[in-house]
Motif scaffolding. Sequence first.
Motif: not given
Length: 126
Positions: A44-72
């Motif tokens: 919403r803040d960047l005015r892009v689709s949820v799919i776009t931000t999801t892909r960016a976050y998935n790439e960060l997880v794959a890069d080992g820079l972040v952890d996705a915690v389900r529900g948190k």
Amino acid sequence: MHIPLDPSAPEPIYEQIRARLAEAILRGDLPAGEALPSIRVLARDLRVSVITTTRAYNELVADGLVDAVRGKGVFVRAQQPDQVRSRALERIDGALTEVVRAARTAGISAEDLHDRLTYALEEEDR
């Protein structure tokens, strides 16, 4: 969170988001344990689709820079410099393999590739 995006840039929007967040993490602007904005809020803040931000976050997880915690949410992972370097080199090697394939297909010489790399490095330093 403000992330500058350029819709006319050759890199996809998700990659621009991933790159800016990765830079902030590696510089220490986003410390270990800090929560990133939710996918929906960032979209919403960047005015892009949820799919776009999801892909960016998935790439960060794959890069080992972040952890996705389900529900948190998504949280910045503590970084070990040698692991950061190793992951960066893996990404670079993959990108260079693609560049070499494209160059060979188009008949571009190693000298031309070297000149382009030098130019790109100089532009990045500006």
